[in-house]
Design a protein around this motif. Structure first.
Motif, PDB file in Angstrom:
ATOM      1  N   MET A  14      28.694 -30.000  42.335  1.00  0.00           N
ATOM      2  CA  MET A  14      28.423 -31.122  43.688  1.00  0.00           C
ATOM      3  C   MET A  14      28.004 -32.308  42.915  1.00  0.00           C
ATOM      4  N   LEU A  15      28.071 -33.906  42.897  1.00  0.00           N
ATOM      5  CA  LEU A  15      27.273 -34.715  43.287  1.00  0.00           C
ATOM      6  C   LEU A  15      26.797 -34.656  44.710  1.00  0.00           C
ATOM      7  N   HIS A  16      25.616 -35.600  44.643  1.00  0.00           N
ATOM      8  CA  HIS A  16      24.716 -35.463  45.991  1.00  0.00           C
ATOM      9  C   HIS A  16      24.439 -36.912  45.980  1.00  0.00           C
ATOM     10  N   LEU A  17      23.678 -37.268  47.216  1.00  0.00           N
ATOM     11  CA  LEU A  17      23.242 -39.074  47.974  1.00  0.00           C
ATOM     12  C   LEU A  17      22.524 -39.908  46.511  1.00  0.00           C
ATOM     13  N   GLY A  18      21.521 -38.990  46.047  1.00  0.00           N
ATOM     14  CA  GLY A  18      20.694 -39.441  44.717  1.00  0.00           C
ATOM     15  C   GLY A  18      21.971 -39.659  43.524  1.00  0.00           C
ATOM     16  N   ASN A  19      22.161 -38.604  43.479  1.00  0.00           N
ATOM     17  CA  ASN A  19      23.386 -38.974  42.429  1.00  0.00           C
ATOM     18  C   ASN A  19      24.419 -40.075  42.488  1.00  0.00           C
ATOM     19  N   TRP A  20      25.092 -40.579  44.086  1.00  0.00           N
ATOM     20  CA  TRP A  20      25.921 -41.292  44.052  1.00  0.00           C
ATOM     21  C   TRP A  20      25.132 -42.769  44.247  1.00  0.00           C
ATOM     22  N   SER A 206      30.679 -34.425  49.231  1.00  0.00           N
ATOM     23  CA  SER A 206      31.806 -33.265  49.550  1.00  0.00           C
ATOM     24  C   SER A 206      31.247 -33.008  50.732  1.00  0.00           C
ATOM     25  N   ASP A 207      30.136 -32.739  51.001  1.00  0.00           N
ATOM     26  CA  ASP A 207      29.532 -32.297  52.470  1.00  0.00           C
ATOM     27  C   ASP A 207      30.482 -33.009  53.683  1.00  0.00           C
ATOM     28  N   ALA A 208      31.171 -32.273  54.468  1.00  0.00           N
ATOM     29  CA  ALA A 208      32.273 -32.610  55.778  1.00  0.00           C
ATOM     30  C   ALA A 208      31.081 -33.164  57.014  1.00  0.00           C
ATOM     31  N   ALA A 209      31.730 -33.725  57.658  1.00  0.00           N
ATOM     32  CA  ALA A 209      30.482 -35.135  58.699  1.00  0.00           C
ATOM     33  C   ALA A 209      29.562 -33.806  59.431  1.00  0.00           C
ATOM     34  N   GLU A 210      30.074 -32.927  59.372  1.00  0.00           N
ATOM     35  CA  GLU A 210      28.844 -31.652  60.516  1.00  0.00           C
ATOM     36  C   GLU A 210      27.972 -31.284  58.871  1.00  0.00           C
ATOM     37  N   MET A 211      28.261 -31.175  58.442  1.00  0.00           N
ATOM     38  CA  MET A 211      27.434 -30.637  57.741  1.00  0.00           C
ATOM     39  C   MET A 211      25.830 -31.418  57.474  1.00  0.00           C
ATOM     40  N   VAL A 212      26.273 -32.925  57.576  1.00  0.00           N
ATOM     41  CA  VAL A 212      25.621 -34.276  57.298  1.00  0.00           C
ATOM     42  C   VAL A 212      24.830 -34.500  58.003  1.00  0.00           C
ATOM     43  N   GLU A 213      24.998 -33.756  59.738  1.00  0.00           N
ATOM     44  CA  GLU A 213      24.402 -33.838  61.269  1.00  0.00           C
ATOM     45  C   GLU A 213      23.402 -32.770  61.135  1.00  0.00           C
ATOM     46  N   GLN A 214      24.116 -31.613  60.363  1.00  0.00           N
ATOM     47  CA  GLN A 214      23.667 -29.855  60.452  1.00  0.00           C
ATOM     48  C   GLN A 214      22.486 -30.310  59.498  1.00  0.00           C
ATOM     49  N   LYS A 215      22.128 -31.089  58.102  1.00  0.00           N
ATOM     50  CA  LYS A 215      21.218 -30.986  57.051  1.00  0.00           C
ATOM     51  C   LYS A 215      20.406 -32.215  57.531  1.00  0.00           C
ATOM     52  N   ILE A 216      20.740 -33.382  58.466  1.00  0.00           N
ATOM     53  CA  ILE A 216      19.404 -33.976  58.912  1.00  0.00           C
ATOM     54  C   ILE A 216      18.510 -34.106  59.768  1.00  0.00           C
ATOM     55  N   ARG A 217      19.561 -33.360  61.083  1.00  0.00           N
ATOM     56  CA  ARG A 217      18.385 -32.214  61.865  1.00  0.00           C
ATOM     57  C   ARG A 217      17.862 -31.414  61.498  1.00  0.00           C
ATOM     58  N   SER A 218      17.944 -30.787  60.678  1.00  0.00           N
ATOM     59  CA  SER A 218      17.265 -29.544  60.182  1.00  0.00           C
ATOM     60  C   SER A 218      16.169 -30.786  58.802  1.00  0.00           C
ATOM     61  N   MET A 219      16.270 -32.029  58.717  1.00  0.00           N
ATOM     62  CA  MET A 219      15.325 -32.854  57.887  1.00  0.00           C
ATOM     63  C   MET A 219      13.315 -32.309  58.433  1.00  0.00           C
ATOM     64  N   GLN A 220      12.454 -32.855  57.450  1.00  0.00           N
ATOM     65  CA  GLN A 220      11.570 -33.050  57.880  1.00  0.00           C
ATOM     66  C   GLN A 220      11.570 -34.443  58.072  1.00  0.00           C
ATOM     67  N   THR A 221      10.207 -34.583  58.979  1.00  0.00           N
ATOM     68  CA  THR A 221       9.535 -35.648  59.839  1.00  0.00           C
ATOM     69  C   THR A 221       8.594 -35.519  59.084  1.00  0.00           C
ATOM     70  N   ASP A 222       7.796 -37.213  60.032  1.00  0.00           N
ATOM     71  CA  ASP A 222       6.439 -37.776  59.862  1.00  0.00           C
ATOM     72  C   ASP A 222       5.305 -36.007  60.126  1.00  0.00           C
ATOM     73  N   PRO A 223       4.446 -35.362  59.279  1.00  0.00           N
ATOM     74  CA  PRO A 223       4.264 -33.935  59.909  1.00  0.00           C
ATOM     75  C   PRO A 223       3.030 -34.473  61.142  1.00  0.00           C
TER      76      PRO A 223
END
Ligand code: TRP
Ligand code: SF4
Length: 361
Positions: A14-20, A206-223
Motif C-alpha cells: 500500500m502507498l503511504h503519505l510519502g509516496n503520495w 488506505s488507513d481508516a481515520a481512526e487508524m490515522v489518529e492512533q498512529k499519530i497519537r503514538s508518534m515521536q515528538t521533541d524528545p
C-alpha cells in the motif's frame, strides 16, 4: 498533440503519505497536460522478489486502487501492468544485447541495493538488468519525459545512453527522454525516521481515520519535552514536520509559537495533525468507497490500459525489429510464418509512433 510521459511504480504494498506527496500527486497533476502512461512495474519487482510472487495479483490491485483513489483517471491517462505488455520483455532483451556490462555494473543503485538487501539472493542476471528493463519501459513509448525522483536519475541517464547507442548502431529509432524531476518529499514516519515501508512507520493512504489518529497519537515528538510544561522544539519534532505538509501555513505558524512557549501540548498538537491528515485523505476515501462498489473496476481499467499500451509499444517494437533486421513477419522471405499470438508485434507496421514535437530522434 500532447507530449508523452511514462512512469512506473513497483507493486510493493500500500502507498503511504510519502509516496503520495513525493510522486502520486504529481502524476495526477500531469494527466491533463501530457499524454500519460502509468505502469505497474511488476517485472521490476521480480528482480528482488522473484521468490515471493504468490501475492503479486493482490499487490497490483492494491496499487491501482491507491492510484484511482488518489485521482488518476482512466479517461485521462493510461494505466497498465508491465507484464501484460510483452513488448517490455522483448525490447529489454534486445537492448540487453547492446548494453555494455560496465554500464549496468556502474549504476549506483545496483551496488547500494546489493548491500541493502544482502540477506536476499539477488546476485542475479535479472537484477543486474534492472535499468535495461527500465530503459525498455521508457523507450517503447517514445516518452518525451519521465516524472521521477532524484534517485531514478542514474536510470534515466542510462536510458538515454542506451537510446543513443541503439540509434548509432541501427539508425534513428529511439527517442531520448528527459527527466521530469519530482521534488522529493521526505516525510518523517511515526518513529521520526524517514517514512518508509521497510521501517514499518508509515501512514497508508488506505488507513481508516481512526487508524490515522492512533498512529499519530503514538508518534515521536521533541524528545526534550518530557512534561507538558516543558517548552518544545518544533524544528526537531516529526509531528511538526508533518504539520508543515498537511496543516494550513497560518496555523502552522501558530503551532510553532505555541509549542515553543508550551501553550500547546503534544496531545492536542497531535489531535490537530490527525485532523489535518484525515481532511487531506477524505477525497481519497470517498473515491475508494465508490470504486469498492464497482467490483471489477480495477481489472477493467488495466485491461483497457493494456490494449492502449500495446498499441503504442508495438509500434516502437516494430520499428526496432525492422531496424535490426529481425522483423521476420514483414519480410518477403517470411521466416516468421504465421506470427501467432504474443510474439508478433501487436500492431501493423504502418502504425508508426508519431514523433514528439520538439524532440529530435
Ligand atoms: N525504477 C522505478 C522505481 O523504483 C520504477 C520504474 C520501473 C520506472 N520502470 C520505470 C519509473 C520507468 C519510471 C519509468 O521507482
Ligand atoms: Fe511536537 Fe507539537 Fe509537541 Fe511541539 S507540541 S513538540 S510540535 S507534538
Amino acid at each position: 498533440m500532447k507530449p508523452r510521459l511514462l512512469s512506473g511504480m513497483q507493486p510493493s504494498g500500500m502507498l503511504h503519505l510519502g509516496n503520495w506527496l513525493g510522486a502520486l500527486q504529481n502524476w495526477v497533476a500531469l494527466q491533463d497536460r501530457y499524454d500519460c502512461y502509468y505502469m505497474v512495474a511488476d517485472l521490476h519487482s521480480l528482480t528482488t522478489g522473484y521468490d515471493r510472487t504468490a501475492a503479486m495479483p493482490e499487490r497490483v490491485k492494491s496499487l491501482v486502487l491507491d492510484w484511482l483513489a488518489a485521482g488518476l483517471d482512466p479517461d485521462r491517462c493510461v494505466m497498465f501492468v508491465q507484464s501484460a505488455v510483452a513488448e517490455h520483455s522483448q525490447l529489454a532483451l534486445l537492448l540487453g544485447m547492446i548494453t555494455p556490462l560496465g554500464w549496468v555494473e556502474r549504476v549506483p543503485t545496483y551496488k547500494e541495493k546489493l548491500r541493502e538487501l544482502s540477506e536476499r539472493e539477488i546476485q542475479t542476471y535479472g537484477f543486474l538488468g534492472y535499468p535495461v528493463l527500465q530503459a525498455a519501459d521508457i523507450l517503447l513509448y517514445a516518452a518525451a519525459g519521465v516524472p521521477v525522483g532524484q534517485d531514478q536519475l542514474p536510470h534515466l541517464e542510462m536510458t538515454r545512453e542506451i537510446a543513443r547507442r541503439f540509434n548509432h548502431l541501427y539508425g534513428p529509432v529511439l527517442v531520448e527522454p528527459e527527466a521530469l524531476l519530482t521534488e522529493a518529499a521526505v516525510l518523517p514516519g511515526t518513529d521520526g525516521r524517514k517514512m518508509s515501508k521497510s521501517y514499518g512507520n508509515v501512514i497508508s493512504l488506505s488507513d481508516a481515520a481512526e487508524m490515522v489518529e492512533q498512529k499519530i497519537r503514538s508518534m515521536q515528538t521533541d524528545p526534550a519535552r518530557v512534561r507538558r510544561t516543558d517548552k518544545g522544539h518544533p524544528e526537531v519534532c516529526p509531528v511538526f514536520t508533518l504539520h508543515r505538509y498537511f496543516t494550513p501555513a497560518d496555523a502552522v505558524a501558530q503551532i510553532e509559537i505555541d509549542c515553543k512557549s508550551a501553550a500547546l501540548g503534544c496531545v492536542d498538537c497531535k489531535r490537530w495533525l490527525a485532523k489535518s491528515v484525515n481532511t487531506a485523505l477524505e477525497p481519497l476515501r470517498e473515491r475508494r468507497a465508490v470504486i469498492e462498489q464497482a467490483p471489477g473496476m480495477v481489472q477493467e481499467v488495466l485491461a483497457a490500459g493494456a490494449v492502449r499500451a500495446r498499441s503504442a509499444a508495438g509500434a516502437t517494437l516494430h520499428r526496432v525489429s525492422a531496424a535490426m533486421h529481425l522483423d521476420y513477419t514483414q519480410r518477403e522471405d517470411g521466416y516468421g510464418g504465421d506470427p501467432g499470438p504474443g510474439l508478433a508485434p501487436s500492431v501493423p507496421a504502418d502504425s508508426v509512433a508519431q514523433p514528439i514535437p520538439g524532440q529530435s530522434t
